[in-house]
Motif scaffolding. Sequence first.
Motif, PDB file in Angstrom:
ATOM      1  N   GLU A 374       0.705  -1.042   0.051  1.00 20.01           N
ATOM      2  CA  GLU A 374       0.029  -0.066  -0.043  1.00 20.01           C
ATOM      3  C   GLU A 374       0.735   1.123   0.012  1.00 20.01           C
ATOM      4  N   ALA A 375       2.025   1.378   0.523  1.00 20.37           N
ATOM      5  CA  ALA A 375       3.052   2.360   0.437  1.00 20.37           C
ATOM      6  C   ALA A 375       3.694   2.395  -0.696  1.00 20.37           C
ATOM      7  N   GLY A 376       3.432   1.566  -1.697  1.00 21.29           N
ATOM      8  CA  GLY A 376       4.080   1.595  -2.964  1.00 21.29           C
ATOM      9  C   GLY A 376       5.558   0.806  -3.131  1.00 21.29           C
ATOM     10  N   ILE A 377       5.882  -0.007  -1.895  1.00 26.21           N
ATOM     11  CA  ILE A 377       7.092  -0.923  -1.866  1.00 26.21           C
ATOM     12  C   ILE A 377       6.703  -2.303  -2.682  1.00 26.21           C
ATOM     13  N   LYS A 378       7.651  -2.510  -3.674  1.00 30.47           N
ATOM     14  CA  LYS A 378       7.565  -3.655  -4.480  1.00 30.47           C
ATOM     15  C   LYS A 378       8.458  -4.857  -3.801  1.00 30.47           C
ATOM     16  N   VAL A 379       7.791  -6.112  -3.699  1.00 34.19           N
ATOM     17  CA  VAL A 379       8.571  -7.404  -3.371  1.00 34.19           C
ATOM     18  C   VAL A 379       8.562  -8.019  -4.361  1.00 34.19           C
ATOM     19  N   ARG A 380      10.058  -8.440  -4.486  1.00 38.44           N
ATOM     20  CA  ARG A 380      10.494  -9.290  -5.766  1.00 38.44           C
ATOM     21  C   ARG A 380      11.617 -10.434  -5.221  1.00 38.44           C
ATOM     22  N   LYS A 381      11.559 -11.620  -5.781  1.00 39.60           N
ATOM     23  CA  LYS A 381      12.403 -12.550  -5.451  1.00 39.60           C
ATOM     24  C   LYS A 381      13.717 -12.239  -5.904  1.00 39.60           C
ATOM     25  N   GLN A 382      14.766 -12.684  -5.120  1.00 40.94           N
ATOM     26  CA  GLN A 382      16.295 -12.391  -5.570  1.00 40.94           C
ATOM     27  C   GLN A 382      16.894 -13.909  -5.659  1.00 40.94           C
ATOM     28  N   LYS A 383      17.374 -14.008  -6.690  1.00 39.99           N
ATOM     29  CA  LYS A 383      18.194 -14.892  -7.055  1.00 39.99           C
ATOM     30  C   LYS A 383      19.555 -15.394  -6.454  1.00 39.99           C
ATOM     31  N   THR A 384      19.228 -16.249  -5.372  1.00 41.36           N
ATOM     32  CA  THR A 384      20.763 -16.348  -4.808  1.00 41.36           C
ATOM     33  C   THR A 384      20.457 -17.675  -3.881  1.00 41.36           C
ATOM     34  N   ASP A 385      21.504 -18.443  -3.587  1.00 40.27           N
ATOM     35  CA  ASP A 385      21.298 -19.736  -2.608  1.00 40.27           C
ATOM     36  C   ASP A 385      21.596 -19.318  -1.119  1.00 40.27           C
ATOM     37  N   ARG A 386      21.519 -17.899  -0.649  1.00 41.50           N
ATOM     38  CA  ARG A 386      21.770 -17.586   0.669  1.00 41.50           C
ATOM     39  C   ARG A 386      20.283 -17.068   1.131  1.00 41.50           C
ATOM     40  N   PHE A 387      19.589 -17.799   1.963  1.00 40.84           N
ATOM     41  CA  PHE A 387      18.115 -17.426   2.214  1.00 40.84           C
ATOM     42  C   PHE A 387      18.210 -15.971   3.095  1.00 40.84           C
ATOM     43  N   TRP A 388      19.071 -15.812   3.667  1.00 41.96           N
ATOM     44  CA  TRP A 388      19.178 -14.602   4.542  1.00 41.96           C
ATOM     45  C   TRP A 388      19.674 -13.264   3.955  1.00 41.96           C
ATOM     46  N   ASP A 389      19.894 -13.363   2.809  1.00 41.75           N
ATOM     47  CA  ASP A 389      20.600 -12.027   1.963  1.00 41.75           C
ATOM     48  C   ASP A 389      19.338 -11.468   1.425  1.00 41.75           C
ATOM     49  N   ILE A 390      18.874 -10.568   2.138  1.00 42.78           N
ATOM     50  CA  ILE A 390      17.644  -9.806   1.883  1.00 42.78           C
ATOM     51  C   ILE A 390      18.192  -8.223   1.406  1.00 42.78           C
ATOM     52  N   LYS A 391      17.748  -7.748   0.339  1.00 40.56           N
ATOM     53  CA  LYS A 391      18.210  -6.181  -0.084  1.00 40.56           C
ATOM     54  C   LYS A 391      16.990  -5.322  -0.378  1.00 40.56           C
ATOM     55  N   PHE A 392      17.496  -4.144  -0.488  1.00 42.85           N
ATOM     56  CA  PHE A 392      16.297  -3.102  -0.627  1.00 42.85           C
ATOM     57  C   PHE A 392      16.922  -1.764  -1.191  1.00 42.85           C
ATOM     58  N   LYS A 393      16.356  -1.597  -2.480  1.00 44.17           N
ATOM     59  CA  LYS A 393      16.965  -0.475  -3.251  1.00 44.17           C
ATOM     60  C   LYS A 393      15.931   0.026  -4.174  1.00 44.17           C
ATOM     61  N   ASN A 394      15.780   1.673  -4.128  1.00 47.08           N
ATOM     62  CA  ASN A 394      14.673   1.981  -5.126  1.00 47.08           C
ATOM     63  C   ASN A 394      13.230   1.622  -4.765  1.00 47.08           C
ATOM     64  N   GLY A 395      13.064   1.387  -3.687  1.00 43.19           N
ATOM     65  CA  GLY A 395      11.553   0.990  -3.376  1.00 43.19           C
ATOM     66  C   GLY A 395      11.273  -0.221  -3.737  1.00 43.19           C
ATOM     67  N   VAL A 396      12.241  -1.577  -4.009  1.00 44.73           N
ATOM     68  CA  VAL A 396      12.128  -2.649  -4.506  1.00 44.73           C
ATOM     69  C   VAL A 396      12.826  -3.582  -3.321  1.00 44.73           C
ATOM     70  N   LEU A 397      12.055  -4.360  -2.740  1.00 42.46           N
ATOM     71  CA  LEU A 397      12.576  -5.283  -1.546  1.00 42.46           C
ATOM     72  C   LEU A 397      12.901  -6.633  -1.968  1.00 42.46           C
ATOM     73  N   ARG A 398      14.225  -7.073  -1.977  1.00 41.30           N
ATOM     74  CA  ARG A 398      14.144  -8.422  -2.915  1.00 41.30           C
ATOM     75  C   ARG A 398      14.727  -9.530  -1.585  1.00 41.30           C
ATOM     76  N   ILE A 399      13.709 -10.484  -1.907  1.00 41.86           N
ATOM     77  CA  ILE A 399      14.021 -11.581  -0.658  1.00 41.86           C
ATOM     78  C   ILE A 399      14.491 -12.914  -1.308  1.00 41.86           C
ATOM     79  N   PRO A 400      15.149 -13.585  -1.051  1.00 46.52           N
ATOM     80  CA  PRO A 400      15.482 -14.961  -1.531  1.00 46.52           C
ATOM     81  C   PRO A 400      14.391 -15.958  -1.332  1.00 46.52           C
ATOM     82  N   ARG A 401      14.430 -16.988  -2.077  1.00 48.09           N
ATOM     83  CA  ARG A 401      13.263 -18.070  -2.165  1.00 48.09           C
ATOM     84  C   ARG A 401      13.694 -18.789  -0.684  1.00 48.09           C
ATOM     85  N   LEU A 402      12.505 -19.234  -0.094  1.00 49.41           N
ATOM     86  CA  LEU A 402      12.587 -20.003   1.135  1.00 49.41           C
ATOM     87  C   LEU A 402      11.630 -21.310   0.994  1.00 49.41           C
TER      88      LEU A 402
END
Length: 539
Positions: A374-402
């Motif tokens: 609702e605040a305009g933040i996009k959530v996307r999958k990050q391609k990595t084999d480290r499940f804890w490696d979460i990134k945020f840049k330019n309104g996009v929150l990238r989370i690895p697959r779990l």
Amino acid sequence: MVAVYNKDSWYLITLKLRETLEANLPKTSTSTASADLLLDQQPHHQQPQHLPLRNQHQDPASTSLRVVILNDEAEIKPIEEGRPDEKTPSRGEPDWVISIRDRLDQARQDDAACPWSKLSIYRIPHYLKDGEDKAYVPQIVSLGPYHHGRKRLRQMDRHKWRALHRVLRRTRHDITLYLDAVKELEEKARPCYEGQIALSSNEFVEMMALDGCFILELFRGVAEGFKQLGYPRNDPVFSMRGSMHTIQRDMIMLENQIPMFILDRLLGIQLGDPDLKGLVAKLALRFFDPLMPTDEPLTQSDRNKLESLGHMTTFDPLSDYQSGLHCLEVFRRSLLNLGPKPVPGNWIKRWSNTNRVADKRRQQLIHCVTELREAGIKVRKQKTDRFWDIKFKNGVLRIPRLLIHDGTRSLFLNLIAFEQSHFDCSNEVTSYVVFMDNLVNSPEDVGYLHYCGIIEHWLGSDAEVADLFNRLCKEVVFDINDSYLSTLSVEVNRYYDHRWNTWRVSLKHNYFSNPWAIISLIAAVVLLLLTLAQTFYGV
């Protein structure tokens, strides 16, 4: 009437006439004063020549007597040599103080017998269990002393003895070789466990050798093949079928661990190199690989790209081997050492005390997925084999697959319990779980993350996944200042607090969500412009 008899330095004092004593003596009197006063009331021929209370040349076998009057009743008690009477006012301490001193002495002995610096296999605190006993208590096999001898786990003991027999027959070793090796490490192994272990030396050595060989047979069977070790294809335990998954889940529990140096020594004897180190850690990672919370399939191009950016490294259990305490700790290191070690942010230290105590009220790292969208933040999958490696840049929150399966709850709970108990341990897993707990508040949040390819689960419904995350850290006290995701959380919350981002998302959702809404908006704008033009020319 008082009668005193002397026979072999033992005297029997019979006290009568209660009224006389109440009139002439205080309620509490001790030792020689009471005895002298009572004896003075007797005829001269009944008084002994030497009283035991004053006899300086008494036979060592004899025992001095003491008259004590308590609550109007007289008692005759022996006086032990070198030990004051605990009930006499000469010490000035009542019984409850003496009891406290005894407990303090016991605490001193317990503290001296438990070197906390060597402790690495902990009992799960009761506040963490909270109805989750099944996640912490083994269901099939017990390893180590904590659950040793439980009735419902004894069925696996015969398979342990089968494994030990198979090892001895394959290596042609005598059992004393393994017992002597474990005996040498007993003094080093006992302090690894919390509290006193109620097992004799022989029982402890037998348990360690039996459980250790059982673990190694499972490790080697998965790596080399159980058929190569001599087990039949339809073996109920030593095969890649049946109860293997439950055994793996039991063996990763914190209370069900064997010190790594015990396993190293036993495997070294089997392979002819008693000083062998590191191989057990590699075998353990191979054995517990199905419990990994991520299995993101990376293409070769993805791997090359990540390696070029320096985001991928190969985990080597031989490096920094001294930190290998047991299988759970090695498994945890394998989760976190697949890449650069996360570092807690220092964003809040400018106003927070460095030694601040973790506050249960301050565990909110981030808003849930629905509110972020609702605040305009996009959530996307990050391609990595480290499940804890979460990134945020330019309104996009990238989370690895779990990947979530029926053993994920037990795995995360035991990892969190170890991080909460072990002093020389960081809290990366706890930080990640708290972050995901904040991110997931409802089945709708899980459904959207599943739609994005971030959460893959084998549970019955999205509601079960949401309940899993909401209960993992229910009783965990966590300080967000000590989280490696604290800096990222500040950036996300700063973006969330900008009202323009919310307005922009609302405009896009209401007027640009489909082509018909866009056409309607354009028509309304054109009509508004024509109306303004007509008004202008009319004026």
